[in-house]
Design an enzyme around this catalytic site. Structure first.
Site, PDB file in Angstrom:
ATOM      1  N   ASN A 195       0.890  -1.166   0.000  1.00 38.41           N
ATOM      2  CA  ASN A 195       0.000   0.000   0.000  1.00 38.41           C
ATOM      3  C   ASN A 195       0.921   1.207   0.000  1.00 38.41           C
ATOM      4  OD1 ASN A 195      -1.753   2.085   0.448  1.00 38.41           O
ATOM      5  ND2 ASN A 195      -2.291   1.485   2.536  1.00 38.41           N
ATOM      6  N   LYS A 213       0.279   4.289  -0.291  1.00 34.97           N
ATOM      7  CA  LYS A 213      -0.270   5.513   0.317  1.00 34.97           C
ATOM      8  C   LYS A 213       0.025   6.720  -0.588  1.00 34.97           C
ATOM      9  CE  LYS A 213       0.138   3.205   4.723  1.00 34.97           C
ATOM     10  NZ  LYS A 213       0.313   3.265   6.154  1.00 34.97           N
ATOM     11  N   HIS A 243      -9.174   1.764   4.805  1.00 35.18           N
ATOM     12  CA  HIS A 243      -7.896   1.867   5.518  1.00 35.18           C
ATOM     13  C   HIS A 243      -8.050   2.813   6.706  1.00 35.18           C
ATOM     14  CE1 HIS A 243      -3.737   2.763   6.460  1.00 35.18           C
ATOM     15  NE2 HIS A 243      -3.458   1.610   5.888  1.00 35.18           N
ATOM     16  N   GLU A 264      -6.287   5.078   7.820  1.00 41.32           N
ATOM     17  CA  GLU A 264      -5.984   6.500   7.547  1.00 41.32           C
ATOM     18  C   GLU A 264      -7.200   7.196   6.930  1.00 41.32           C
ATOM     19  OE1 GLU A 264      -2.395   5.683   5.408  1.00 41.32           O
ATOM     20  OE2 GLU A 264      -1.493   5.031   7.300  1.00 41.32           O
ATOM     21  N   GLU A 307      -5.313  -4.617  10.444  1.00 45.71           N
ATOM     22  CA  GLU A 307      -4.280  -3.613  10.676  1.00 45.71           C
ATOM     23  C   GLU A 307      -4.541  -2.891  11.998  1.00 45.71           C
ATOM     24  OE1 GLU A 307      -2.342  -2.578   6.575  1.00 45.71           O
ATOM     25  OE2 GLU A 307      -3.664  -0.990   7.255  1.00 45.71           O
ATOM     26  N   GLY A 319       2.805   2.429  10.700  1.00 37.80           N
ATOM     27  CA  GLY A 319       3.792   3.496  10.526  1.00 37.80           C
ATOM     28  C   GLY A 319       4.500   3.866  11.818  1.00 37.80           C
ATOM     29  N   SER A 349       3.589  -2.098  10.174  1.00 40.66           N
ATOM     30  CA  SER A 349       5.040  -2.218  10.374  1.00 40.66           C
ATOM     31  C   SER A 349       5.582  -3.611  10.033  1.00 40.66           C
ATOM     32  CB  SER A 349       5.431  -1.828  11.803  1.00 40.66           C
ATOM     33  OG  SER A 349       5.074  -0.474  12.052  1.00 40.66           O
TER      34      SER A 349
HETATM   35  P1  13P Z   1       3.291   0.431   7.578  1.00 41.29           P
HETATM   36  O1  13P Z   1       3.757  -0.886   7.004  1.00 41.29           O
HETATM   37  O2  13P Z   1       4.067   1.602   7.057  1.00 41.29           O
HETATM   38  O3  13P Z   1       3.221   0.384   9.065  1.00 41.29           O
HETATM   39  O4  13P Z   1       1.803   0.643   7.045  1.00 41.29           O
HETATM   40  C1  13P Z   1       0.904  -0.383   7.162  1.00 41.29           C
HETATM   41  C2  13P Z   1      -0.303  -0.034   6.402  1.00 41.29           C
HETATM   42  O5  13P Z   1      -1.031   0.878   6.773  1.00 41.29           O
HETATM   43  C3  13P Z   1      -0.604  -0.782   5.180  1.00 41.29           C
HETATM   44  O6  13P Z   1      -1.863  -0.493   4.712  1.00 41.29           O
END
Ligand code: 13P
Length: 264
Positions: free
Chosen positions: A18, A20, A103, A105, A175, A181, A221
């Site tokens: 992903n 982002k 997601h 976010e 997640e 992150g 992560s």
């Molecule tokens: P990270 O791997 O950067 O922690 O992000 C995970 C994520 O949100 C994947 O959709």
């Protein structure tokens, strides 16, 4: 246990990046060209979910490779006055196969609710796209010991009115929001525990056969160092990777770990 191992081996393992809000179209092309030779022998599904403006370039750059392309969201209406939104038909025409929905976010920063996640999921399925539906608890929800309640509610609402047949094209990504992150990965045991609980929820909604065949990813992560241990877990069938998906060698190492994750 033996039965668990067998059913895990029957499920599709999916490693999806992903990206982002990262990479311009030219950067996307360069990254995918770097990743492609490294994952060409993968024994799992390899997906890159990229920003809308990168999609056409990404699809062109991955032609003839085993990398599938996904979007990071879609709208639920087919067309209309929704400034800034992208429809499933637009994605489909480009050749997009997967789409990330719900997601954290988007839930945190853009007002996404379980209701809109559900609408987007159904629209994606109707258009023949494969939704990757994201669920996960906040840190304080885990600390208050309500992780299972949160997950059960999200699964039930996000998949409301999705048929058992359509579930064959749905991937669930667990997640935990506190692990995204932050460099804080859920332990393999924590990931397994919630992924197994998600499967239990699916069993309640759709029965054993569907529950055993849905791919459930872990995300948060996940990287080249911890992927092996996470992916060995019975109910962790893949990963949704943020940061590490932007570095070709790291992403390829996770794909490699997934290819070796089938239990013997
Ligand atoms: P990270 O791997 O950067 O922690 O992000 C995970 C994520 O949100 C994947 O959709």
């Amino acid at each position: 246990m033996i039965l668990d191992a067998l059913t895990k081996n029957l499920r599709k393992t999916i490693i999806a990046g992903n990206w982002k809000m990262n990479k311009t179209p030219s950067e996307a092309k360069a990254l995918l060209e770097e990743i492609a030779p490294l994952v060409k022998d993968a024994d799992c599904e390899v997906v890159a979910c990229v920003p809308y403006v990168d999609l056409a370039t990404a699809i062109e750059a991955t032609k003839g490779t085993n990398i599938k392309i996904g979007a990071e969201n879609c709208h639920w209406e087919e067309s209309g006055a929704y400034t800034g939104e992208i429809s499933t038909g637009m994605l489909k025409e480009l050749g997009v196969e997967y789409v990330v929905i719900g997601h954290s976010e988007r839930r945190q920063y853009f007002g996404e609710t379980d209701e809109t996640v559900n609408k987007r999921t159904k629209a994606a399925l109707k258009a023949g796209l494969k939704p990757i539906v994201c669920v996960g608890e906040l840190l304080w929800e885990r600390e208050c010991n309500i992780t299972n309640e949160v997950i059960a509610r999200q699964i039930k609402l996000d998949l409301w009115d999705v048929s058992a047949e359509d579930m064959m094209n749905v991937t669930i990504a667990y997640e935990p929001v506190w692990a995204i992150g932050t460099g804080k990965t859920a332990t393999a045991e924590q990931a397994e525990e919630v992924c197994a609980f998600i499967r239990l929820c699916l069993k309640g909604l759709y029965g054993l056969e569907v529950a055993e065949s849905v791919t459930i990813q872990y995300g948060g992560s996940m990287n080249d160092k911890n992927a092996g241990e996470l992916l060995m877990k019975t109910n962790v069938d893949g990963g949704l990777i943020g940061g590490a998906s932007l570095v070709a060698e790291k992403f390829a190492a996770i794909v490699d770990a997934a290819s070796r994750s089938y239990e013997e």
